[in-house]
Enzyme design. Structure first.
Site, PDB file in Angstrom:
ATOM      1  N   LEU A   6      82.193   5.239   6.381  1.00  0.00           N
ATOM      2  CA  LEU A   6      80.943   5.881   6.787  1.00  0.00           C
ATOM      3  C   LEU A   6      80.086   6.147   5.544  1.00  0.00           C
ATOM      4  CD1 LEU A   6      82.173   8.423   9.481  1.00  0.00           C
ATOM      5  CD2 LEU A   6      81.586   6.003   9.709  1.00  0.00           C
ATOM      6  N   ALA A   7      78.887   5.579   5.557  1.00  0.00           N
ATOM      7  CA  ALA A   7      78.024   5.703   4.369  1.00  0.00           C
ATOM      8  C   ALA A   7      76.552   5.751   4.757  1.00  0.00           C
ATOM      9  CB  ALA A   7      78.279   4.531   3.429  1.00  0.00           C
ATOM     10  N   ARG A  13      71.127  16.731  -0.914  1.00  0.00           N
ATOM     11  CA  ARG A  13      71.397  17.685  -1.997  1.00  0.00           C
ATOM     12  C   ARG A  13      71.568  17.031  -3.357  1.00  0.00           C
ATOM     13  NH1 ARG A  13      76.307  20.751   0.276  1.00  0.00           N
ATOM     14  NH2 ARG A  13      76.306  19.086   1.822  1.00  0.00           N
ATOM     15  N   GLY A 135      85.732  21.224   8.715  1.00  0.00           N
ATOM     16  CA  GLY A 135      86.317  21.360  10.045  1.00  0.00           C
ATOM     17  C   GLY A 135      87.731  21.897   9.903  1.00  0.00           C
ATOM     18  N   GLU A 149      84.495  22.594  13.975  1.00  0.00           N
ATOM     19  CA  GLU A 149      83.621  22.583  12.801  1.00  0.00           C
ATOM     20  C   GLU A 149      83.293  24.012  12.381  1.00  0.00           C
ATOM     21  OE1 GLU A 149      82.593  19.691  11.024  1.00  0.00           O
ATOM     22  OE2 GLU A 149      84.263  19.078  12.281  1.00  0.00           O
ATOM     23  N   TYR A 361      73.087  -9.027 -40.944  1.00  0.00           N
ATOM     24  CA  TYR A 361      72.985  -9.549 -39.587  1.00  0.00           C
ATOM     25  C   TYR A 361      73.563 -10.944 -39.563  1.00  0.00           C
ATOM     26  CZ  TYR A 361      71.382 -11.653 -35.330  1.00  0.00           C
ATOM     27  OH  TYR A 361      71.368 -12.318 -34.129  1.00  0.00           O
ATOM     28  N   ALA A 418      72.159 -13.949 -55.593  1.00  0.00           N
ATOM     29  CA  ALA A 418      71.500 -12.859 -54.868  1.00  0.00           C
ATOM     30  C   ALA A 418      70.031 -13.182 -54.656  1.00  0.00           C
ATOM     31  CB  ALA A 418      71.645 -11.555 -55.652  1.00  0.00           C
ATOM     32  N   ARG A 435      65.025 -18.493 -56.478  1.00  0.00           N
ATOM     33  CA  ARG A 435      64.560 -17.211 -56.975  1.00  0.00           C
ATOM     34  C   ARG A 435      63.582 -17.527 -58.098  1.00  0.00           C
ATOM     35  NH1 ARG A 435      69.208 -14.237 -60.042  1.00  0.00           N
ATOM     36  NH2 ARG A 435      70.295 -14.089 -58.071  1.00  0.00           N
TER      37      ARG A 435
END
Ligand code: UD1
Ligand code: MG
Length: 452
Positions: A6-7, A13, A135, A149, A361, A418, A435
């Protein structure tokens, strides 16, 4: 058996636009928890009664083994089950579950099915210190006579502490006879499924009961507070299971498993870690505080230091990862690989003994053994339209602040100076550097501020 879930209820609330049964507990919608328990029983049919937000619920969880039935308007639990009766196999008993009661143990449901023995009505009941709102089970001489209930009960009935959890097993042919007879002359003007109990008694059908091992198994979710409380109960239960298997947890109250966590022997997990999907930690793995691991495996003896984020990665044996490392999908590390702080690895293989210890990365790369990746190295894998691979062969040394403009290959044993921006392949064993030549200007004067 048949299973009916059951849904259709709204869940007012919750104060949320999301249908209640799609709210997540341990990263999974409430209804999916119930479906998984139902499937574990291998039923002939699973029928889900939907109503409020029904299309959204169906779209989220549709599967070939589910029969969806819409109940509109919602006139009560008895009316809800009546809608699915034509879909049920009348020769098999029917188990009724609630889509907002996520944590019922499969063993508990099996006990209830055993009580029903195919032909009786069996109710899952519980003794509560505070039965308010539920219940109540009315017995005489120990036998269940009916359910009343809360809103319809008198003072004596309200004092009863045995409550109806709502979960029951009924013979389907009897259900088909009883449900159309239900009336709605009660405090809520609804067709109560619970009224079938009195009808079973009138038919001289035995009404039996079973109880859950823990009260939380039958707790439902009606508010965010109840959802949060059940989440903690569930997480605590998972932590206890891990402890029982020998996993050392710095604090069992500060661990969240949103999926399946499989651990070897002598695994240690520090505080505030989150595990999502399926995560495997081999023998001797240590996870530092505040790590998030998702759909990944970590090889024996590897250590993951604080604040690392690992998603869909495979980590080999004796690796050292983090702190502040990020492994993204397709990161595959060999043995004794070191990935340090602020290093991001995506869709890349890094072979044994290679290291990228700081600020890098590495995306779409194939990196050999014993490679050293200097601080600030970046694979420029994306040209704005397509992704390209970077290959770095065994024993290469990549100097700091290097950009590898893919597609590009660094040969075995090569050294990159580097600051190199590598746009063509670097030959093996040689130093490659791009470089500007360094120069010093001896008679250079630093500018000075002009006086007004
Ligand atoms: C129900 C039981 C009560 C039990 C309690 C346990 C009845 C009449 N009462 O009361 O004995 O102690 O559950 O939590 O059954 N639903 C529908 N369609 C409807 C009405 C409800 O699908 O028309 C679904 C809801 O979404 C929910 C479940 O049925 O999943 C229970 O409904 P709810 O309104 O919460 O019933 P209670 O009044 O709590
Ligand atoms: Mg309820």
């Amino acid at each position: 058996m048949n299973v009916v879930i059951l849904a259709a209820g709204q869940g007012k609330r919750m104060h949320s636009d999301r249908p209640k049964v799609l709210q997540a507990l341990a990263g999974k919608p409430l209804l999916e928890h119930v479906l998984d328990s139902a499937r574990a029983l291998q039923p002939a049919r699973i029928c889900v009664v939907i109503g409020h937000g029904g299309e959204q619920v169906r779209a989220a969880l549709d599967a070939p083994d589910i029969c969806w039935v819409t109940q509109a308007p919602q006139l009560g639990t008895g009316h809800a089950v009546l809608q699915v009766v034509p879909q049920l196999d009348p020769a098999l008993p029917t188990l009724v579950l609630y889509g907002d009661v996520p944590l019922t143990r499969v063993a508990t449901l099996r006990r209830l099915l055993t009580e029903a023995r195919g032909s009786a009505l069996a109710l899952l009941t519980a003794q509560l210190d505070n039965p308010h709102g539920y219940g109540r089970i009315v017995r005489s001489e120990g036998n269940i006579r009916r359910i009343v209930e809360e809103k319809d009960a008198d003072d004596a009935e309200r004092a009863i502490r045995e409550i109806n959890t709502g979960i029951l097993v009924a013979p389907t042919d009897s259900l088909a006879r009883w449900l159309p007879k239900l009336g709605k002359h009660n405090a809520q003007g609804e067709y109560y499924l619970t009224d079938i109990v009195a009808l079973a008694v009138a038919d001289s059908l035995p009404v039996r009961s079973a109880q859950p091992e823990d009260a939380w198994e039958t707790e439902g979710v009606n508010s965010m507070a109840q959802l949060a409380a059940l989440e903690r109960i569930h997480q605590r239960a998972q932590a206890e299971k891990l402890l029982a298997l020998g996993v050392r947890l710095a604090d069992p109250a500060r661990l969240d498993v949103r999926g399946e966590l499989v651990c070897g022997r002598d695994v240690f997990i520090d505080i505030d870690c989150v595990f999502e999907g399926r995560v495997e930690l081999a023998d001797g793995v240590e996870i530092g505080p505040h790590c998030v691991l998702k759909n990944s495996t970590v090889g024996p003896g590897s250590r993951i230091a604080a604040f690392s984020h690992i998603d869909s990665a495979v980590i080999g044996a004796a690796c050292v990862i983090g702190p502040y490392a990020r492994l993204r999908p397709g990161a595959t590390l060999g043995a004794e690989v070191h990935i340090g702080n602020f290093v991001e690895v995506k869709n890349s293989r890094i072979a044994d003994h290679s290291k990228a210890n700081h600020l890098a990365y590495l995306g779409d790369a194939t990196i050999g053994q014993r490679v050293n990746i200097g601080a600030g190295t970046i694979t420029c894998n994306y040209d704005g339209a397509n992704k390209h691979r970077t290959v770095i062969e065994d024993d290469a040394f990549i100097g700091s602040d290097t950009q590898l403009v893919a597609p590009v290959t660094v040969g075995r044993g090569a050294t990159l100076g580097a600051g190199t921006t590598l746009t063509r392949d670097a030959p093996p064993e040689q130093l490659t550097v791009s470089r500007a030549k360094q120069l010093s200007v001896a008679d250079w004067k630093r500018p000075i501020k002009l006086k007004k």
